[in-house]
Design an enzyme around this catalytic site. Structure first.
Site, PDB file in Angstrom:
ATOM      1  N   ASP A 197       0.865  -1.439  -0.114  1.00  0.00           N
ATOM      2  CA  ASP A 197      -0.035  -0.052   0.069  1.00  0.00           C
ATOM      3  C   ASP A 197       0.886   1.111  -0.005  1.00  0.00           C
ATOM      4  OD1 ASP A 197      -2.437   0.986   0.163  1.00  0.00           O
ATOM      5  OD2 ASP A 197      -2.181   1.554   2.182  1.00  0.00           O
ATOM      6  N   LEU A 198       1.933   1.078   0.669  1.00  0.00           N
ATOM      7  CA  LEU A 198       2.970   2.484   0.774  1.00  0.00           C
ATOM      8  C   LEU A 198       3.340   2.952  -0.560  1.00  0.00           C
ATOM      9  CD1 LEU A 198       4.344   4.218   2.806  1.00  0.00           C
ATOM     10  CD2 LEU A 198       6.144   2.869   2.971  1.00  0.00           C
ATOM     11  N   THR A 199       3.719   1.739  -1.345  1.00  0.00           N
ATOM     12  CA  THR A 199       4.275   2.325  -2.810  1.00  0.00           C
ATOM     13  C   THR A 199       3.136   3.000  -3.458  1.00  0.00           C
ATOM     14  OG1 THR A 199       5.566   0.169  -2.292  1.00  0.00           O
ATOM     15  CG2 THR A 199       5.462   1.109  -4.622  1.00  0.00           C
ATOM     16  N   LYS A 244       9.722   3.872  10.290  1.00  0.00           N
ATOM     17  CA  LYS A 244       9.305   3.352  11.365  1.00  0.00           C
ATOM     18  C   LYS A 244       8.185   2.387  11.193  1.00  0.00           C
ATOM     19  CE  LYS A 244       5.979   5.214  13.644  1.00  0.00           C
ATOM     20  NZ  LYS A 244       4.276   5.436  13.165  1.00  0.00           N
ATOM     21  N   LYS A 257       7.930  17.867   8.028  1.00  0.00           N
ATOM     22  CA  LYS A 257       6.989  18.768   7.981  1.00  0.00           C
ATOM     23  C   LYS A 257       7.497  20.409   7.840  1.00  0.00           C
ATOM     24  CE  LYS A 257       3.393  15.787  10.120  1.00  0.00           C
ATOM     25  NZ  LYS A 257       2.431  15.564   9.173  1.00  0.00           N
ATOM     26  N   GLU A 273      -5.765  13.265  16.806  1.00  0.00           N
ATOM     27  CA  GLU A 273      -6.353  13.046  15.762  1.00  0.00           C
ATOM     28  C   GLU A 273      -7.886  12.621  15.832  1.00  0.00           C
ATOM     29  OE1 GLU A 273      -3.976   9.718  13.167  1.00  0.00           O
ATOM     30  OE2 GLU A 273      -2.432   9.979  15.058  1.00  0.00           O
ATOM     31  N   ASP A 282       3.692   4.231  18.848  1.00  0.00           N
ATOM     32  CA  ASP A 282       3.487   4.830  17.577  1.00  0.00           C
ATOM     33  C   ASP A 282       3.553   6.199  17.235  1.00  0.00           C
ATOM     34  OD1 ASP A 282       2.055   4.117  14.728  1.00  0.00           O
ATOM     35  OD2 ASP A 282       0.261   5.629  15.876  1.00  0.00           O
ATOM     36  N   HIS A 321       8.021  10.702  16.502  1.00  0.00           N
ATOM     37  CA  HIS A 321       7.476  11.597  15.945  1.00  0.00           C
ATOM     38  C   HIS A 321       7.468  13.037  17.230  1.00  0.00           C
ATOM     39  CE1 HIS A 321       6.207   9.475  12.812  1.00  0.00           C
ATOM     40  NE2 HIS A 321       5.004   9.275  13.227  1.00  0.00           N
ATOM     41  N   LYS A 368      -6.130   9.096  19.525  1.00  0.00           N
ATOM     42  CA  LYS A 368      -6.900   8.892  18.179  1.00  0.00           C
ATOM     43  C   LYS A 368      -8.340   9.115  18.813  1.00  0.00           C
ATOM     44  CE  LYS A 368      -3.877   5.812  15.562  1.00  0.00           C
ATOM     45  NZ  LYS A 368      -3.372   6.865  14.565  1.00  0.00           N
TER      46      LYS A 368
HETATM   47  C1  BG6 Z   1       2.062   7.621  11.713  1.00  0.00           C
HETATM   48  C2  BG6 Z   1       1.485   6.797  12.731  1.00  0.00           C
HETATM   49  O1  BG6 Z   1       3.365   7.361  11.875  1.00  0.00           O
HETATM   50  O2  BG6 Z   1       1.788   8.983  12.056  1.00  0.00           O
HETATM   51  C3  BG6 Z   1      -0.264   6.972  12.569  1.00  0.00           C
HETATM   52  O3  BG6 Z   1       1.511   5.346  12.623  1.00  0.00           O
HETATM   53  C4  BG6 Z   1      -0.425   8.457  12.878  1.00  0.00           C
HETATM   54  O4  BG6 Z   1      -0.892   6.247  13.385  1.00  0.00           O
HETATM   55  C5  BG6 Z   1       0.390   9.276  11.707  1.00  0.00           C
HETATM   56  O5  BG6 Z   1      -1.962   8.490  12.467  1.00  0.00           O
HETATM   57  C6  BG6 Z   1       0.055  10.505  12.023  1.00  0.00           C
HETATM   58  O6  BG6 Z   1       0.658  11.472  10.837  1.00  0.00           O
HETATM   59  P1  BG6 Z   1       0.047  12.763  10.476  1.00  0.00           P
HETATM   60  O7  BG6 Z   1       1.110  13.278   9.586  1.00  0.00           O
HETATM   61  O8  BG6 Z   1      -1.245  12.435  10.141  1.00  0.00           O
HETATM   62  O9  BG6 Z   1       0.303  13.489  12.048  1.00  0.00           O
END
Ligand code: BG6
Length: 442
Positions: A16-18, A124, A158, A192, A211, A216, A299
Protein backbone atom coordinates in the site's frame (compact mmCIF):
# COMPACT_ATOMS: atom_id res chain seq x y z
CA UNK A 1 19.30 20.08 -8.89
CA UNK A 2 18.30 17.18 -11.15
CA UNK A 3 19.36 13.65 -10.25
CA UNK A 4 20.52 11.24 -12.90
CA UNK A 5 21.59 7.63 -13.25
CA UNK A 6 20.08 6.33 -10.01
CA UNK A 7 18.25 3.06 -9.55
CA UNK A 8 15.47 3.35 -6.99
CA UNK A 9 14.52 -0.12 -5.84
CA UNK A 10 11.34 -0.66 -3.82
CA UNK A 11 11.25 -3.90 -1.85
CA UNK A 12 7.69 -4.97 -1.14
CA UNK A 13 6.52 -2.91 -4.11
CA UNK A 14 3.06 -4.44 -4.25
CA UNK A 15 2.19 -2.93 -0.86
CA UNK A 16 0.00 0.00 0.00
CA UNK A 17 2.80 2.44 0.88
CA UNK A 18 4.21 2.21 -2.66
CA UNK A 19 0.87 3.00 -4.25
CA UNK A 20 -0.24 5.69 -1.79
CA UNK A 21 3.00 7.52 -1.06
CA UNK A 22 6.16 6.48 -2.88
CA UNK A 23 5.02 6.41 -6.52
CA UNK A 24 3.03 9.67 -6.33
CA UNK A 25 6.03 11.38 -4.70
CA UNK A 26 8.46 10.07 -7.34
CA UNK A 27 6.06 11.04 -10.10
CA UNK A 28 5.94 14.60 -8.71
CA UNK A 29 9.73 14.79 -8.51
CA UNK A 30 9.86 13.69 -12.14
CA UNK A 31 7.31 16.35 -13.14
CA UNK A 32 9.31 19.02 -11.36
CA UNK A 33 12.45 17.96 -13.24
CA UNK A 34 14.22 16.75 -10.10
CA UNK A 35 14.73 13.25 -11.48
CA UNK A 36 15.23 12.67 -15.21
CA UNK A 37 14.83 9.87 -17.74
CA UNK A 38 18.22 8.35 -16.93
CA UNK A 39 16.85 7.02 -13.60
CA UNK A 40 14.96 3.76 -13.14
CA UNK A 41 12.46 2.70 -10.50
CA UNK A 42 12.46 -1.03 -9.91
CA UNK A 43 9.80 -2.83 -7.94
CA UNK A 44 10.95 -6.01 -6.27
CA UNK A 45 9.11 -8.66 -4.26
CA UNK A 46 7.87 -12.20 -4.10
CA UNK A 47 4.88 -11.64 -6.36
CA UNK A 48 5.53 -11.89 -10.07
CA UNK A 49 4.57 -8.96 -12.31
CA UNK A 50 5.38 -8.17 -15.91
CA UNK A 51 6.74 -4.60 -16.25
CA UNK A 52 3.55 -3.51 -17.94
CA UNK A 53 1.18 -4.87 -15.29
CA UNK A 54 3.40 -3.35 -12.58
CA UNK A 55 3.16 0.06 -14.30
CA UNK A 56 -0.59 -0.21 -14.54
CA UNK A 57 -0.91 -0.44 -10.77
CA UNK A 58 -0.08 3.24 -10.38
CA UNK A 59 -1.76 6.45 -11.38
CA UNK A 60 1.35 8.17 -12.80
CA UNK A 61 2.33 10.09 -15.96
CA UNK A 62 2.95 7.98 -19.05
CA UNK A 63 6.51 9.27 -19.48
CA UNK A 64 7.33 8.48 -15.85
CA UNK A 65 5.73 5.03 -16.11
CA UNK A 66 8.36 4.15 -18.73
CA UNK A 67 11.02 4.31 -16.00
CA UNK A 68 9.24 1.61 -13.97
CA UNK A 69 10.35 -2.04 -14.05
CA UNK A 70 9.72 -5.08 -11.95
CA UNK A 71 12.03 -7.86 -10.81
CA UNK A 72 10.85 -10.88 -8.84
CA UNK A 73 13.12 -11.85 -5.88
CA UNK A 74 16.46 -10.35 -4.92
CA UNK A 75 18.54 -12.97 -6.68
CA UNK A 76 19.66 -11.55 -10.02
CA UNK A 77 18.63 -8.00 -9.00
CA UNK A 78 22.07 -6.49 -9.50
CA UNK A 79 22.32 -7.71 -13.05
CA UNK A 80 18.75 -6.56 -13.70
CA UNK A 81 19.54 -3.05 -12.44
CA UNK A 82 22.69 -2.83 -14.56
CA UNK A 83 20.80 -3.95 -17.64
CA UNK A 84 18.17 -1.21 -17.18
CA UNK A 85 20.40 1.68 -16.12
CA UNK A 86 23.35 2.39 -18.39
CA UNK A 87 25.59 4.68 -16.39
CA UNK A 88 24.51 3.59 -12.91
CA UNK A 89 25.88 5.89 -10.19
CA UNK A 90 23.76 5.02 -7.11
CA UNK A 91 21.30 2.43 -5.93
CA UNK A 92 18.66 3.36 -3.37
CA UNK A 93 16.74 0.53 -1.80
CA UNK A 94 13.50 1.39 -0.04
CA UNK A 95 12.44 -1.36 2.38
CA UNK A 96 8.69 -1.02 2.18
CA UNK A 97 8.27 -4.10 4.38
CA UNK A 98 7.51 -5.02 7.98
CA UNK A 99 10.56 -4.68 10.26
CA UNK A 100 10.74 -8.48 10.65
CA UNK A 101 11.79 -8.62 6.98
CA UNK A 102 14.65 -6.10 7.33
CA UNK A 103 17.17 -8.70 8.52
CA UNK A 104 16.60 -11.32 5.79
CA UNK A 105 16.33 -8.64 3.06
CA UNK A 106 19.53 -6.91 4.14
CA UNK A 107 21.44 -10.19 4.14
CA UNK A 108 20.16 -11.09 0.68
CA UNK A 109 21.05 -7.65 -0.69
CA UNK A 110 24.59 -8.00 0.61
CA UNK A 111 24.88 -11.52 -0.86
CA UNK A 112 23.66 -10.11 -4.15
CA UNK A 113 26.56 -7.65 -4.08
CA UNK A 114 24.44 -4.59 -3.34
CA UNK A 115 26.42 -3.01 -0.59
CA UNK A 116 28.71 -0.34 -2.05
CA UNK A 117 27.04 2.64 -3.75
CA UNK A 118 23.78 1.58 -2.12
CA UNK A 119 21.59 3.44 0.36
CA UNK A 120 18.93 1.74 2.45
CA UNK A 121 15.75 3.59 3.39
CA UNK A 122 13.52 2.34 6.20
CA UNK A 123 10.36 3.60 7.84
CA UNK A 124 9.15 3.35 11.40
CA UNK A 125 8.42 1.30 13.41
CA UNK A 126 12.13 0.98 14.20
CA UNK A 127 11.45 -1.92 16.49
CA UNK A 128 8.90 -2.77 19.13
CA UNK A 129 11.03 -1.91 22.14
CA UNK A 130 14.65 -1.10 22.96
CA UNK A 131 15.87 -4.64 22.46
CA UNK A 132 14.25 -5.14 19.05
CA UNK A 133 15.39 -1.68 17.91
CA UNK A 134 18.97 -2.60 18.81
CA UNK A 135 18.59 -5.83 16.87
CA UNK A 136 17.31 -4.02 13.76
CA UNK A 137 20.16 -1.55 13.96
CA UNK A 138 22.63 -4.40 14.38
CA UNK A 139 21.29 -6.42 11.46
CA UNK A 140 21.13 -3.53 9.01
CA UNK A 141 24.41 -2.16 10.36
CA UNK A 142 26.17 -5.45 9.62
CA UNK A 143 25.67 -4.89 5.88
CA UNK A 144 25.58 -1.12 5.59
CA UNK A 145 27.29 1.81 7.31
CA UNK A 146 25.28 4.47 9.16
CA UNK A 147 25.99 6.87 6.27
CA UNK A 148 24.16 4.49 3.93
CA UNK A 149 21.04 4.20 6.10
CA UNK A 150 18.12 6.65 5.99
CA UNK A 151 15.47 6.24 8.73
CA UNK A 152 12.32 8.16 7.89
CA UNK A 153 10.35 10.04 10.50
CA UNK A 154 7.87 11.90 8.33
CA UNK A 155 7.32 14.56 11.03
CA UNK A 156 10.81 15.90 10.35
CA UNK A 157 9.75 16.72 6.80
CA UNK A 158 6.80 18.84 7.88
CA UNK A 159 7.51 22.49 7.06
CA UNK A 160 6.39 23.76 10.46
CA UNK A 161 8.68 21.25 12.18
CA UNK A 162 11.69 22.30 10.14
CA UNK A 163 10.86 25.88 11.02
CA UNK A 164 11.34 25.19 14.74
CA UNK A 165 15.11 25.42 14.38
CA UNK A 166 14.91 28.50 12.17
CA UNK A 167 12.56 30.24 14.61
CA UNK A 168 14.90 29.53 17.50
CA UNK A 169 18.28 30.10 15.91
CA UNK A 170 17.57 32.81 13.35
CA UNK A 171 15.64 35.24 15.60
CA UNK A 172 17.67 37.05 18.22
CA UNK A 173 14.49 38.12 20.01
CA UNK A 174 13.64 34.57 21.09
CA UNK A 175 17.07 33.10 21.67
CA UNK A 176 17.69 34.72 25.11
CA UNK A 177 14.31 33.72 26.59
CA UNK A 178 14.44 30.05 25.58
CA UNK A 179 15.09 28.66 29.03
CA UNK A 180 13.63 28.00 32.46
CA UNK A 181 14.16 31.59 33.64
CA UNK A 182 11.42 32.77 31.29
CA UNK A 183 9.45 29.71 30.26
CA UNK A 184 7.16 28.11 32.79
CA UNK A 185 5.98 25.04 30.92
CA UNK A 186 6.12 23.26 27.57
CA UNK A 187 3.15 21.36 26.21
CA UNK A 188 2.77 19.23 23.08
CA UNK A 189 -0.69 18.36 21.89
CA UNK A 190 -1.10 15.91 18.98
CA UNK A 191 -4.69 14.92 18.44
CA UNK A 192 -6.30 12.84 15.72
CA UNK A 193 -10.02 12.64 15.06
CA UNK A 194 -9.90 9.30 13.25
CA UNK A 195 -9.76 6.00 15.12
CA UNK A 196 -7.53 3.17 13.95
CA UNK A 197 -9.57 2.73 10.74
CA UNK A 198 -8.02 -0.15 8.74
CA UNK A 199 -4.79 -0.34 10.71
CA UNK A 200 -6.11 -2.28 13.69
CA UNK A 201 -3.74 -5.23 13.24
CA UNK A 202 -0.65 -3.00 13.32
CA UNK A 203 -1.90 -0.56 15.91
CA UNK A 204 -3.09 -3.11 18.42
CA UNK A 205 0.48 -4.39 18.76
CA UNK A 206 1.76 -0.87 19.03
CA UNK A 207 -0.34 1.69 20.90
CA UNK A 208 0.18 5.42 21.04
CA UNK A 209 3.42 5.44 23.01
CA UNK A 210 5.22 3.33 20.42
CA UNK A 211 3.35 4.77 17.44
CA UNK A 212 3.64 8.50 18.15
CA UNK A 213 5.68 9.31 21.26
CA UNK A 214 8.81 7.22 20.68
CA UNK A 215 9.40 8.86 17.32
CA UNK A 216 7.42 11.88 16.13
CA UNK A 217 6.78 13.64 19.43
CA UNK A 218 10.18 13.13 20.99
CA UNK A 219 11.65 14.48 17.76
CA UNK A 220 9.46 17.59 18.09
CA UNK A 221 10.56 18.05 21.68
CA UNK A 222 14.23 17.60 20.74
CA UNK A 223 14.13 20.26 18.04
CA UNK A 224 12.31 22.62 20.37
CA UNK A 225 14.64 22.27 23.33
CA UNK A 226 18.08 21.06 22.12
CA UNK A 227 21.16 23.29 22.27
CA UNK A 228 22.25 25.05 19.07
CA UNK A 229 24.25 22.76 16.80
CA UNK A 230 27.78 23.83 15.81
CA UNK A 231 26.83 23.71 12.13
CA UNK A 232 23.73 22.72 10.20
CA UNK A 233 25.30 19.41 9.18
CA UNK A 234 23.17 16.38 9.89
CA UNK A 235 25.76 14.95 12.30
CA UNK A 236 25.91 18.12 14.38
CA UNK A 237 22.13 18.37 14.63
CA UNK A 238 21.77 14.71 15.52
CA UNK A 239 24.43 15.07 18.22
CA UNK A 240 22.41 17.82 19.91
CA UNK A 241 19.20 15.82 19.68
CA UNK A 242 20.90 12.84 21.27
CA UNK A 243 22.27 14.98 24.11
CA UNK A 244 18.80 16.29 24.71
CA UNK A 245 17.14 12.87 24.63
CA UNK A 246 19.72 11.60 27.10
CA UNK A 247 18.78 14.41 29.49
CA UNK A 248 15.07 13.55 29.61
CA UNK A 249 13.28 11.57 32.29
CA UNK A 250 9.67 10.55 32.05
CA UNK A 251 8.06 11.39 35.37
CA UNK A 252 4.52 10.20 34.67
CA UNK A 253 2.51 8.36 32.05
CA UNK A 254 -1.24 7.74 31.82
CA UNK A 255 -2.86 5.51 29.24
CA UNK A 256 -6.42 5.54 27.88
CA UNK A 257 -8.47 3.68 25.28
CA UNK A 258 -11.52 4.88 23.40
CA UNK A 259 -14.78 3.04 23.92
CA UNK A 260 -15.48 0.88 20.89
CA UNK A 261 -11.80 0.34 20.08
CA UNK A 262 -12.08 -3.36 20.92
CA UNK A 263 -14.79 -3.77 18.29
CA UNK A 264 -12.56 -2.30 15.54
CA UNK A 265 -11.39 -4.54 12.72
CA UNK A 266 -8.41 -6.80 13.66
CA UNK A 267 -8.28 -5.55 17.26
CA UNK A 268 -8.26 -8.07 20.13
CA UNK A 269 -11.61 -8.12 21.98
CA UNK A 270 -9.77 -7.83 25.31
CA UNK A 271 -7.11 -5.42 24.04
CA UNK A 272 -5.24 -3.36 26.66
CA UNK A 273 -3.55 -1.19 24.01
CA UNK A 274 -3.71 2.54 24.64
CA UNK A 275 -5.16 4.84 21.98
CA UNK A 276 -4.38 7.99 23.99
CA UNK A 277 -1.45 8.82 26.27
CA UNK A 278 -0.36 11.72 28.40
CA UNK A 279 3.20 11.97 29.66
CA UNK A 280 5.00 14.32 31.97
CA UNK A 281 8.73 14.81 31.49
CA UNK A 282 11.70 16.73 32.80
CA UNK A 283 14.84 17.77 31.00
CA UNK A 284 17.74 17.54 33.39
CA UNK A 285 20.10 20.14 31.99
CA UNK A 286 21.03 23.72 32.87
CA UNK A 287 18.61 25.21 30.33
CA UNK A 288 15.47 23.36 31.34
CA UNK A 289 15.84 21.80 34.79
CA UNK A 290 12.64 22.13 36.82
CA UNK A 291 10.35 22.97 33.86
CA UNK A 292 7.35 20.68 33.57
CA UNK A 293 6.87 19.27 30.09
CA UNK A 294 3.67 17.55 28.99
CA UNK A 295 2.90 15.54 25.90
CA UNK A 296 -0.50 14.17 25.02
CA UNK A 297 -1.55 12.35 21.91
CA UNK A 298 -4.26 10.01 20.75
CA UNK A 299 -6.88 8.92 18.30
CA UNK A 300 -10.67 9.31 17.96
CA UNK A 301 -10.74 12.75 19.60
CA UNK A 302 -12.91 15.80 18.98
CA UNK A 303 -10.58 17.31 16.36
CA UNK A 304 -7.32 16.81 14.48
CA UNK A 305 -4.48 19.12 15.32
CA UNK A 306 -0.83 19.15 16.38
CA UNK A 307 0.37 22.13 18.38
CA UNK A 308 3.28 22.99 20.64
CA UNK A 309 2.75 25.55 23.38
CA UNK A 310 5.29 27.43 25.46
CA UNK A 311 3.87 29.32 28.41
CA UNK A 312 5.99 32.14 29.80
CA UNK A 313 6.21 32.99 33.49
CA UNK A 314 3.55 35.17 35.10
CA UNK A 315 4.30 38.82 35.78
CA UNK A 316 4.57 39.90 39.41
CA UNK A 317 1.27 41.06 40.94
CA UNK A 318 1.92 44.79 40.51
CA UNK A 319 0.77 47.55 38.14
CA UNK A 320 -1.65 46.04 35.59
CA UNK A 321 -1.43 42.64 37.19
CA UNK A 322 -2.43 43.52 40.74
CA UNK A 323 -5.40 41.16 40.58
CA UNK A 324 -3.48 38.47 38.69
CA UNK A 325 -5.77 38.95 35.68
CA UNK A 326 -3.03 39.51 33.08
CA UNK A 327 -2.58 36.25 31.19
CA UNK A 328 0.96 34.92 30.74
CA UNK A 329 2.47 35.24 27.26
CA UNK A 330 2.38 32.08 25.21
CA UNK A 331 3.91 30.96 21.93
CA UNK A 332 1.90 28.41 19.99
CA UNK A 333 3.44 26.53 17.09
CA UNK A 334 0.71 25.16 14.87
CA UNK A 335 2.20 22.17 13.11
CA UNK A 336 -0.95 20.88 11.36
CA UNK A 337 -3.48 20.81 9.77
CA UNK A 338 -2.60 24.46 9.13
CA UNK A 339 0.81 25.91 9.88
CA UNK A 340 1.55 29.02 11.85
CA UNK A 341 3.09 30.63 14.90
CA UNK A 342 0.95 32.61 17.32
CA UNK A 343 2.18 34.80 20.13
CA UNK A 344 -0.29 35.68 22.88
CA UNK A 345 0.10 39.21 24.18
CA UNK A 346 -1.74 41.60 26.45
CA UNK A 347 -2.84 44.98 25.10
CA UNK A 348 -4.83 47.94 26.28
CA UNK A 349 -8.51 47.66 25.41
CA UNK A 350 -9.21 50.69 23.19
CA UNK A 351 -11.04 53.46 24.99
CA UNK A 352 -11.37 51.76 28.35
CA UNK A 353 -8.88 53.15 30.83
CA UNK A 354 -6.87 50.49 32.61
CA UNK A 355 -8.59 47.57 30.89
CA UNK A 356 -6.30 44.90 29.45
CA UNK A 357 -7.31 42.35 26.81
CA UNK A 358 -5.61 39.25 25.54
CA UNK A 359 -4.66 39.42 21.85
CA UNK A 360 -2.53 37.43 19.37
CA UNK A 361 0.26 38.16 16.90
CA UNK A 362 0.01 35.63 14.11
CA UNK A 363 2.35 34.37 11.46
CA UNK A 364 0.38 32.11 9.11
CA UNK A 365 2.30 30.23 6.43
CA UNK A 366 -0.62 30.52 4.07
CA UNK A 367 -0.44 34.34 4.17
CA UNK A 368 3.34 34.70 4.07
CA UNK A 369 4.34 32.11 1.50
CA UNK A 370 2.55 31.72 -1.79
CA UNK A 371 4.04 28.29 -2.61
CA UNK A 372 2.09 25.33 -1.36
CA UNK A 373 3.82 23.42 1.44
CA UNK A 374 5.54 20.43 -0.26
CA UNK A 375 4.40 16.92 0.55
CA UNK A 376 6.62 15.18 3.13
CA UNK A 377 7.47 12.14 1.03
CA UNK A 378 8.65 14.20 -1.93
CA UNK A 379 10.99 16.12 0.29
CA UNK A 380 12.30 13.00 2.00
CA UNK A 381 12.84 11.01 -1.19
CA UNK A 382 14.62 13.92 -2.80
CA UNK A 383 16.92 14.20 0.22
CA UNK A 384 17.69 10.48 0.04
CA UNK A 385 18.56 10.88 -3.62
CA UNK A 386 20.85 13.80 -2.74
CA UNK A 387 22.35 11.87 0.17
CA UNK A 388 21.33 14.49 2.74
CA UNK A 389 20.73 12.97 6.21
CA UNK A 390 19.42 16.08 7.97
CA UNK A 391 15.78 15.00 8.05
CA UNK A 392 16.51 11.38 9.00
CA UNK A 393 16.95 9.74 12.36
CA UNK A 394 20.17 8.04 13.47
CA UNK A 395 20.42 4.61 15.11
CA UNK A 396 21.49 6.25 18.37
CA UNK A 397 18.51 8.61 18.39
CA UNK A 398 16.06 5.76 18.00
CA UNK A 399 17.71 3.79 20.79
CA UNK A 400 17.82 6.81 23.13
CA UNK A 401 14.11 7.40 22.51
CA UNK A 402 13.26 3.76 23.21
CA UNK A 403 15.29 3.81 26.45
CA UNK A 404 13.26 6.76 27.64
CA UNK A 405 9.86 5.15 27.30
CA UNK A 406 10.80 1.50 27.75
CA UNK A 407 9.57 1.33 31.36
CA UNK A 408 6.19 2.76 30.40
CA UNK A 409 5.29 0.40 27.58
CA UNK A 410 2.06 -1.54 28.22
CA UNK A 411 2.12 -0.55 31.91
CA UNK A 412 -0.40 0.96 34.25
CA UNK A 413 -4.15 1.29 34.34
CA UNK A 414 -6.13 1.96 31.21
CA UNK A 415 -8.67 4.78 31.49
CA UNK A 416 -11.55 4.99 28.98
CA UNK A 417 -12.88 7.88 26.88
CA UNK A 418 -15.66 8.33 24.34
CA UNK A 419 -14.98 8.59 20.64
CA UNK A 420 -15.03 12.22 19.54
CA UNK A 421 -14.52 13.54 23.07
CA UNK A 422 -11.98 16.10 24.27
CA UNK A 423 -8.68 14.62 25.47
CA UNK A 424 -8.99 12.70 28.73
CA UNK A 425 -6.34 13.24 31.41
CA UNK A 426 -5.31 12.55 34.97
CA UNK A 427 -2.48 15.00 35.52
CA UNK A 428 -3.18 18.09 37.54
CA UNK A 429 -2.14 20.36 34.64
CA UNK A 430 -3.38 23.70 33.50
CA UNK A 431 -3.39 22.68 29.81
CA UNK A 432 -3.16 25.46 27.27
CA UNK A 433 -6.54 25.80 25.56
CA UNK A 434 -5.23 24.68 22.17
CA UNK A 435 -8.78 24.54 20.75
CA UNK A 436 -8.88 28.33 20.99
CA UNK A 437 -6.23 28.53 18.23
CA UNK A 438 -7.86 26.02 15.89
CA UNK A 439 -9.46 28.74 13.75
CA UNK A 440 -6.29 30.84 13.42
CA UNK A 441 -4.29 30.34 10.17
CA UNK A 442 -6.89 27.71 9.18
C1 BG6 B 1 2.06 7.60 11.78
C2 BG6 B 1 1.32 6.74 12.77
O1 BG6 B 1 3.44 7.46 11.94
O2 BG6 B 1 1.69 8.96 12.00
C3 BG6 B 1 -0.17 6.92 12.62
O3 BG6 B 1 1.66 5.38 12.54
C4 BG6 B 1 -0.53 8.38 12.77
O4 BG6 B 1 -0.88 6.16 13.57
C5 BG6 B 1 0.32 9.20 11.82
O5 BG6 B 1 -1.89 8.52 12.45
C6 BG6 B 1 0.10 10.68 12.04
O6 BG6 B 1 0.72 11.38 11.02
P1 BG6 B 1 0.19 12.79 10.58
O7 BG6 B 1 1.21 13.27 9.59
O8 BG6 B 1 -1.16 12.58 9.98
O9 BG6 B 1 0.14 13.58 11.83
Amino acid sequence: MCLSNCAIVIMGASGDLTRRKLMPALNQLYRKGKIDDSNVVIGCGRTNFADQSFRERFDVDESFAKLLFYHQHIQGLKHFIQSRCNKLSRIIVFLSQPPSAYGPTTRELVEEGLSKETSIVIEKPFGYDLQSAREINRVIGSGFSEKQIFRIDHYLAKEAVQNLMVFRFANSVFFPVWNSHYIESIQINALESEGVVERGAYFDRSGTIRDMVQNHLLQLLSLLTMEAPVTLDADDIRRQKINLLRSITVTGCNRFQYRGYREENAVARDSMTETFTELSLQINNFRWAGIPIFIRTGKALHRRGTEIGLRFRQLPGILYNETGAVKPNQIIFKIQPSEGIIIDLSAKTPGAKGLISGTHMNFCYRDSFADAVPEAYQLLLYDVLKGDHTLFVSAEETECAWSLIQDHLDKGELGMYDKGSKPPGKFDVDWIDFDAYAGICG
